[in-house]
Design an enzyme around this catalytic site. Structure first.
Site, PDB file in Angstrom:
ATOM      1  N   ARG A   1       0.836  -1.195   0.000  1.00 41.75           N
ATOM      2  CA  ARG A   1       0.000   0.000   0.000  1.00 41.75           C
ATOM      3  C   ARG A   1       0.871   1.245   0.000  1.00 41.75           C
ATOM      4  O   ARG A   1       0.545   2.255  -0.620  1.00 41.75           O
ATOM      5  CB  ARG A   1      -0.944   0.011   1.213  1.00 41.75           C
ATOM      6  CG  ARG A   1      -1.735   1.332   1.334  1.00 41.75           C
ATOM      7  CD  ARG A   1      -2.842   1.246   2.372  1.00 41.75           C
ATOM      8  NE  ARG A   1      -2.356   0.883   3.679  1.00 41.75           N
ATOM      9  CZ  ARG A   1      -1.741   1.710   4.543  1.00 41.75           C
ATOM     10  NH1 ARG A   1      -1.510   2.971   4.199  1.00 41.75           N
ATOM     11  NH2 ARG A   1      -1.347   1.283   5.726  1.00 41.75           N
TER      12      ARG A   1
ATOM     13  N   TYR B   1     -16.333  15.594 -17.607  1.00 39.18           N
ATOM     14  CA  TYR B   1     -16.903  14.269 -17.400  1.00 39.18           C
ATOM     15  C   TYR B   1     -17.965  14.323 -16.304  1.00 39.18           C
ATOM     16  O   TYR B   1     -17.786  14.990 -15.277  1.00 39.18           O
ATOM     17  CB  TYR B   1     -15.779  13.301 -17.029  1.00 39.18           C
ATOM     18  CG  TYR B   1     -16.245  11.930 -16.608  1.00 39.18           C
ATOM     19  CD1 TYR B   1     -17.076  11.161 -17.414  1.00 39.18           C
ATOM     20  CD2 TYR B   1     -15.840  11.391 -15.393  1.00 39.18           C
ATOM     21  CE1 TYR B   1     -17.501   9.912 -17.017  1.00 39.18           C
ATOM     22  CE2 TYR B   1     -16.240  10.132 -14.990  1.00 39.18           C
ATOM     23  CZ  TYR B   1     -17.081   9.400 -15.809  1.00 39.18           C
ATOM     24  OH  TYR B   1     -17.496   8.152 -15.401  1.00 39.18           O
TER      25      TYR B   1
ATOM     26  N   ASP C   1      -7.361  17.591 -16.839  1.00 38.24           N
ATOM     27  CA  ASP C   1      -7.675  16.221 -17.234  1.00 38.24           C
ATOM     28  C   ASP C   1      -7.387  16.128 -18.727  1.00 38.24           C
ATOM     29  O   ASP C   1      -8.104  16.686 -19.555  1.00 38.24           O
ATOM     30  CB  ASP C   1      -9.142  15.902 -16.939  1.00 38.24           C
ATOM     31  CG  ASP C   1      -9.495  14.442 -17.230  1.00 38.24           C
ATOM     32  OD1 ASP C   1      -8.817  13.816 -18.071  1.00 38.24           O
ATOM     33  OD2 ASP C   1     -10.465  13.930 -16.649  1.00 38.24           O
TER      34      ASP C   1
ATOM     35  N   LYS D   1      -8.020   4.387 -20.428  1.00 38.48           N
ATOM     36  CA  LYS D   1      -8.255   4.777 -21.810  1.00 38.48           C
ATOM     37  C   LYS D   1      -7.001   4.570 -22.663  1.00 38.48           C
ATOM     38  O   LYS D   1      -6.529   3.458 -22.789  1.00 38.48           O
ATOM     39  CB  LYS D   1      -8.757   6.224 -21.844  1.00 38.48           C
ATOM     40  CG  LYS D   1      -9.864   6.543 -20.829  1.00 38.48           C
ATOM     41  CD  LYS D   1     -11.056   5.605 -20.887  1.00 38.48           C
ATOM     42  CE  LYS D   1     -12.272   6.074 -20.116  1.00 38.48           C
ATOM     43  NZ  LYS D   1     -12.147   6.083 -18.657  1.00 38.48           N
TER      44      LYS D   1
END
Length: 394
Positions: A60, A113, A186, A211
């Site tokens: 982690r 988005y 973004d 993507k």
């Protein structure tokens, strides 16, 4: 906010993407000289005292495979620091929640988005009292009018989802500098291959690695890259301790593999997208095509100056009824109706039909019409794609 060195001072993009030609050693290859950094699935690592202490102790906190990907992402964007998250929204959420305090203020482009919009308008506004001014960021003056000394973050999505609008990153970065406010972009639709926001003055760039970076529709992930050490420390601490959100080693391995072919894929995506956009622009049942590679796009000149290419995303306004539009989608053979984008396969999405809840939230503010169609143009033969559209269109 700090600025970073220009790409001309580093290896060229394709060399960076493949991962060769690095001057620094490869600490994540386990001393075995692997050409490909290996996949480390271990959750924990044996403790060792100085001077033999390990760089990693618990996955982690850090993992060799994730560290290798994060370094690769930073090199691609010309940044100093990279962080890999479990999704694009996790990357966006961690960025905003780390940099914007309760009761804070955000200025955001209004074409973003729907998940980002929901984060700002419902969770951050409702739970944390954060105020967001959504502005038409195509005109930087609108951003300047929304910012004040109490603004905690400026946010833009360019090219935007789904209207493919373009924001002037360099001019907005100057505004952010004037107020000493972090500016995040973004850049998912462009990918690092076609747009370098940090070079244009942004402080933070975010990608959904799901993507184009991964490119094969088999891994969910997100990334944040920055050249600001203070921002990095805030985000890194929030990722490891506050939210515990990071990309799994196997997904890191998949994204790193996908990045190696990013330049070749993006050039193919763009060639196909331009062919499809030109075909649609000349069809009687298409009212308008949104693609910055077309001279008809109102921001074609800005896109040509700011981007090195136009990517593979476009949208168009179908000239017909919703029933006719639904029949068109059902008539497609090569284009697959579905969400997401940036994979090798061509996808088509009608927000009003396929994402009605998201469409109803954002349609009015973002000027999204009921017959808008978003297209992720894949790597198939361009003539086959146009023939598929021609057969399905009325």
């Amino acid at each position: 906010m700090t600025r970073h060195k220009h790409r001309s001072e580093r290896n060229r993009f394709a060399t960076i993407a493949v991962g060769t030609g690095q001057t620094e050693p490869h600490p994540h290859r386990g001393g075995t000289n692997d050409v490909v950094p290996p996949l480390h699935l271990s959750t924990t690592f044996e403790w060792a005292d100085e001077p033999d202490a390990n760089e990693h102790d618990y996955s982690r906190e850090s993992n060799p495979t994730r560290a290798a990907l994060e370094a690769q992402l930073a090199r691609l964007e010309g940044g100093d620091h990279g962080l890999a998250f479990a999704s694009g929204m996790a990357a966006i959420s961690t960025t905003m929640l780390s940099l914007v305090p309760p009761g804070g203020h955000v200025v955001s482009s209004d074409s973003i988005y729907s998940g980002t919009e929901k984060l700002l308008t419902e969770y951050m506004a409702g739970q944390l009292g954060v105020t967001t001014d959504f502005v038409d960021a195509r005109d930087p003056e609108n951003v300047a009018d929304g910012v004040d000394v109490d603004t905690d973050l400026i946010w833009a999505e360019t090219p935007s989802n789904p209207l493919i609008r373009v924001c002037d990153i360099q001019t907005i970065a100057t505004i952010a500098d004037d107020y000493d406010t972090p500016f995040g972009v973004d850049s998912t639709f462009a990918s690092p291959y076609y747009q370098a926001p940090l070079e244009l003055g942004a402080d933070i760039v975010v990608h959904s690695t799901t993507k184009y970076l991964n490119g094969h529709s088999d891994s969910i992930g997100g990334a944040v890259i920055t050249d600001d050490g203070g921002v990095f420390e805030q985000l890194s601490s929030a990722q490891r301790v506050g939210f515990g959100n990071m990309l799994s080693p196997f997904d890191c391995y998949l994204v790193a593999r996908g990045i190696k072919t990013l330049p070749a894929r993006m050039e193919h995506h763009e060639r196909n997208a331009l062919t499809v956009a030109r075909f649609l622009e000349n069809h009687d049942h298409v009212a308008r095509v949104h693609y910055p590679g077309l001279e008809s796009h109102p921001q074609h000149d800005l896109a040509s100056e700011q981007m090195s290419g136009y990517s593979g995303m476009l949208s168009f306004e179908f000239d017909g009824t919703l029933i006719e539009l639904e029949a068109f989608v059902e008539g497609l053979v090569i284009f697959t109706p579905g969400a997401s984008l940036g994979g090798v396969e061509s996808l088509i999405e009608v927000p009003s039909l396929m994402l009605p809840d998201e469409f109803s939230r954002s349609a009015e503010s973002a000027e999204i019409s009921e017959t808008l169609v978003r297209v992720s143009v894949g790597l198939e033969d361009a003539d086959d794609l146009c023939e598929d559209l021609q057969t399905a269109l009325p």
